[in-house]
Design a protein around this motif. Structure first.
Motif, PDB file in Angstrom:
ATOM      1  N   ASP A 192      10.099  10.071  25.709  1.00  0.00           N
ATOM      2  CA  ASP A 192       9.149  10.448  24.647  1.00  0.00           C
ATOM      3  C   ASP A 192       7.704  10.436  25.143  1.00  0.00           C
ATOM      4  OD1 ASP A 192      10.992   8.811  21.927  1.00  0.00           O
ATOM      5  OD2 ASP A 192      11.230  10.743  22.946  1.00  0.00           O
ATOM      6  N   ASP A 193       7.445   9.666  26.210  1.00  0.00           N
ATOM      7  CA  ASP A 193       6.058   9.567  26.717  1.00  0.00           C
ATOM      8  C   ASP A 193       5.886  10.459  27.935  1.00  0.00           C
ATOM      9  OD1 ASP A 193       5.821   7.711  24.741  1.00  0.00           O
ATOM     10  OD2 ASP A 193       5.530   5.968  26.042  1.00  0.00           O
ATOM     11  N   TYR A 194       5.048  11.486  27.794  1.00  0.00           N
ATOM     12  CA  TYR A 194       4.841  12.419  28.922  1.00  0.00           C
ATOM     13  C   TYR A 194       3.443  13.037  28.813  1.00  0.00           C
ATOM     14  CZ  TYR A 194       6.023  15.722  25.192  1.00  0.00           C
ATOM     15  OH  TYR A 194       6.040  16.394  24.001  1.00  0.00           O
ATOM     16  N   TRP A 195       2.999  13.610  29.934  1.00  0.00           N
ATOM     17  CA  TRP A 195       1.786  14.446  29.969  1.00  0.00           C
ATOM     18  C   TRP A 195       2.249  15.874  30.078  1.00  0.00           C
ATOM     19  CZ3 TRP A 195       2.027  10.101  33.372  1.00  0.00           C
ATOM     20  CH2 TRP A 195       1.171   9.043  33.034  1.00  0.00           C
ATOM     21  N   THR A 196       1.482  16.811  29.514  1.00  0.00           N
ATOM     22  CA  THR A 196       1.854  18.223  29.642  1.00  0.00           C
ATOM     23  C   THR A 196       0.605  19.080  29.837  1.00  0.00           C
ATOM     24  OG1 THR A 196       3.061  20.065  28.602  1.00  0.00           O
ATOM     25  CG2 THR A 196       1.879  18.572  27.109  1.00  0.00           C
ATOM     26  N   TYR A 197       0.746  20.084  30.696  1.00  0.00           N
ATOM     27  CA  TYR A 197      -0.371  21.015  30.956  1.00  0.00           C
ATOM     28  C   TYR A 197       0.214  22.320  31.460  1.00  0.00           C
ATOM     29  CZ  TYR A 197       0.129  20.547  36.035  1.00  0.00           C
ATOM     30  OH  TYR A 197       0.608  20.608  37.325  1.00  0.00           O
ATOM     31  N   HIS A 198      -0.610  23.395  31.458  1.00  0.00           N
ATOM     32  CA  HIS A 198      -0.126  24.685  31.947  1.00  0.00           C
ATOM     33  C   HIS A 198      -0.488  24.843  33.420  1.00  0.00           C
ATOM     34  CE1 HIS A 198       0.203  29.045  32.610  1.00  0.00           C
ATOM     35  NE2 HIS A 198       1.304  28.820  31.906  1.00  0.00           N
ATOM     36  N   GLY A 199       0.512  25.154  34.230  1.00  0.00           N
ATOM     37  CA  GLY A 199       0.253  25.274  35.672  1.00  0.00           C
ATOM     38  C   GLY A 199       1.167  26.278  36.341  1.00  0.00           C
ATOM     39  N   VAL A 214       5.307  16.078  32.626  1.00  0.00           N
ATOM     40  CA  VAL A 214       5.413  15.002  33.622  1.00  0.00           C
ATOM     41  C   VAL A 214       5.666  13.671  32.903  1.00  0.00           C
ATOM     42  CG1 VAL A 214       4.232  13.789  35.508  1.00  0.00           C
ATOM     43  CG2 VAL A 214       3.865  16.263  35.179  1.00  0.00           C
ATOM     44  N   MET A 215       6.784  13.055  33.214  1.00  0.00           N
ATOM     45  CA  MET A 215       7.182  11.815  32.536  1.00  0.00           C
ATOM     46  C   MET A 215       6.260  10.656  32.933  1.00  0.00           C
ATOM     47  SD  MET A 215       9.711  12.219  30.631  1.00  0.00           S
ATOM     48  CE  MET A 215      10.168  13.860  30.208  1.00  0.00           C
ATOM     49  N   LYS A 216       5.927   9.854  31.924  1.00  0.00           N
ATOM     50  CA  LYS A 216       5.108   8.669  32.200  1.00  0.00           C
ATOM     51  C   LYS A 216       5.942   7.605  32.921  1.00  0.00           C
ATOM     52  CE  LYS A 216       2.614   4.909  29.868  1.00  0.00           C
ATOM     53  NZ  LYS A 216       2.693   4.142  28.602  1.00  0.00           N
ATOM     54  N   GLN A 217       7.189   7.460  32.532  1.00  0.00           N
ATOM     55  CA  GLN A 217       8.064   6.410  33.102  1.00  0.00           C
ATOM     56  C   GLN A 217       8.767   6.973  34.358  1.00  0.00           C
ATOM     57  OE1 GLN A 217      11.733   5.192  31.004  1.00  0.00           O
ATOM     58  NE2 GLN A 217      10.840   3.120  30.927  1.00  0.00           N
ATOM     59  N   HIS A 218       8.748   6.205  35.415  1.00  0.00           N
ATOM     60  CA  HIS A 218       9.411   6.626  36.664  1.00  0.00           C
ATOM     61  C   HIS A 218      10.865   6.161  36.656  1.00  0.00           C
ATOM     62  CE1 HIS A 218       7.941   2.490  37.418  1.00  0.00           C
ATOM     63  NE2 HIS A 218       9.134   2.377  38.002  1.00  0.00           N
ATOM     64  N   ILE A 219      11.624   6.631  37.654  1.00  0.00           N
ATOM     65  CA  ILE A 219      12.973   6.081  37.889  1.00  0.00           C
ATOM     66  C   ILE A 219      12.919   5.343  39.233  1.00  0.00           C
ATOM     67  CG2 ILE A 219      14.231   7.837  36.559  1.00  0.00           C
ATOM     68  CD1 ILE A 219      14.996   9.156  39.268  1.00  0.00           C
ATOM     69  N   GLU A 220      13.871   4.445  39.443  1.00  0.00           N
ATOM     70  CA  GLU A 220      13.924   3.692  40.693  1.00  0.00           C
ATOM     71  C   GLU A 220      15.107   4.154  41.538  1.00  0.00           C
ATOM     72  OE1 GLU A 220      13.869  -0.561  40.836  1.00  0.00           O
ATOM     73  OE2 GLU A 220      12.130  -0.712  39.490  1.00  0.00           O
ATOM     74  N   VAL A 221      14.856   4.302  42.843  1.00  0.00           N
ATOM     75  CA  VAL A 221      15.947   4.596  43.785  1.00  0.00           C
ATOM     76  C   VAL A 221      15.782   3.606  44.930  1.00  0.00           C
ATOM     77  CG1 VAL A 221      15.917   7.053  43.162  1.00  0.00           C
ATOM     78  CG2 VAL A 221      14.618   6.270  45.169  1.00  0.00           C
ATOM     79  N   ARG A 261      -2.592  17.166  28.078  1.00  0.00           N
ATOM     80  CA  ARG A 261      -2.311  16.490  26.803  1.00  0.00           C
ATOM     81  C   ARG A 261      -1.277  15.390  27.024  1.00  0.00           C
ATOM     82  NH1 ARG A 261      -0.051  20.829  22.947  1.00  0.00           N
ATOM     83  NH2 ARG A 261       0.644  21.807  24.899  1.00  0.00           N
ATOM     84  N   SER A 262      -1.361  14.338  26.188  1.00  0.00           N
ATOM     85  CA  SER A 262      -0.339  13.279  26.278  1.00  0.00           C
ATOM     86  C   SER A 262       0.388  13.179  24.949  1.00  0.00           C
ATOM     87  CB  SER A 262      -0.995  11.930  26.626  1.00  0.00           C
ATOM     88  OG  SER A 262      -1.809  11.523  25.544  1.00  0.00           O
TER      89      SER A 262
END
Ligand SMILES: NS(=O)(=O)c1ccc(S(=O)(=O)c2ccccc2)s1
Ligand SMILES: [Zn+2]
Length: 265
Positions: A192-199, A214-221, A261-262
């Motif tokens: 639900d938490d992300y940034w968005t822009y036109h690119g 672009v997701m605010k929360q990362h994943i771990e590997v 935008r967020s």
């Protein structure tokens, strides 16, 4: 999205230059960018993302000479993305990653200049407006790409099936069948938490047709999982000098007055 043959030809056109700071002449909506958190603008109209992937549409995994792609059957609306900043339904066609030679860098986007060791891109095209991926690529609202940052930490169980397939596609243009992979397992728990822009696409043709999410929360590997990414090669089996597939990211581009935008405060 692109089938093997087109992409192989396409790859020839792309390879030599794609890593440079090349931007399309006059392109002022290029990607990736640095996301300056305090300058992003909260938009309460942004809805939660609706992500509905069908693992049965997963088809193959292959090395296209600068990343590895997991391609999905995008002939029907089986694996889709909608909601968020999007007005239409977008079909998943492939996902791929960008990474560095060390854990210190590798992502394409940055957050307040912070680099991550890798970044996942899930590529979708607007199937409400276009009938083919190749058409959508050239249009303003043609593509939607979800970016997810990877951090080194605990082993990612869902990623392991993909990591185990990589030795079979070490060289450029190699492909293996890859079925029943649920791309949703690579998403963070909070979408639900992300940034968005036109690119734009971050590799040639660099077309400015992408709604970036672009997701605010990362994943771990795990460190070892990322090390297998680095065991891939840019070069085909025939080439005498083998080059490790690392640092396959584009440098950050200027924002040129765009607003990020967020979906969260
Ligand atoms: N890194 S990124 O997500 O911006 C990206 C670059 C290229 C693609 S593509 O393979 O979909 C593609 C799209 C159009 C032409 C050729 C390939 S997606
Ligand atoms: Zn990418």
């Amino acid at each position: 999205c692109f089938k093997m043959q087109e992409a192989a030809e396409h790859n020839m056109k792309m390879h030599p230059m794609w890593q440079g700071p090349l931007t399309v002449p006059g392109g002022d909506h290029q990607s990736p960018i640095d996301i300056v958190v305090r300058k992003s603008v909260f938009d309460s109209e942004l809805k939660p993302l609706v992500i509905d992937y069908d693992p049965k549409t997963c088809q193959q995994i292959w090395n296209n000479g600068y990343s590895f792609l997991v391609e999905y059957d995008d002939t029907t609306d089986k694996s889709t993305l909608k909601g968020g900043p999007l007005q239409d339904t977008y079909r998943l066609c492939q996902f791929h990653f960008h990474w560095g030679e060390s854990n210190a860098w590798g992502s394409e986007h940055t957050v307040d200049r912070r680099l991550f060791p890798a970044e996942l891109h899930l590529v979708h095209w607007n199937s409400d407006k276009y009938s083919l991926f190749e058409e959508a690529v050239m249009e303003e609202n043609g593509l939607a790409v979800i970016g997810v940052f990877l951090k080194v930490g605990k082993r990612h169980e869902g990623l392991q099936k993909l990591v185990d397939a990589l030795p079979a596609i070490r060289h450029k243009s190699s492909v293996v069948e890859f079925n029943r992979f649920d791309a949703a397992c690579l998403l963070p728990t909070n979408t639900d938490d992300y940034w968005t822009y036109h690119g734009s696409l971050t590799t040639p043709p660099l077309t400015e047709s992408v709604s970036w999410i672009v997701m605010k929360q990362h994943i771990e590997v795990s460190h070892d999982q990322l090390a297998v990414f680095r065991s891939l090669l840019f070069t085909s089996a025939e080439e005498e000098v083998q080059k490790s597939m690392v640092n396959n990211f584009r440098v950050q581009q200027s924002l040129c007055g765009r607003t990020v935008r967020s979906s969260f405060t």
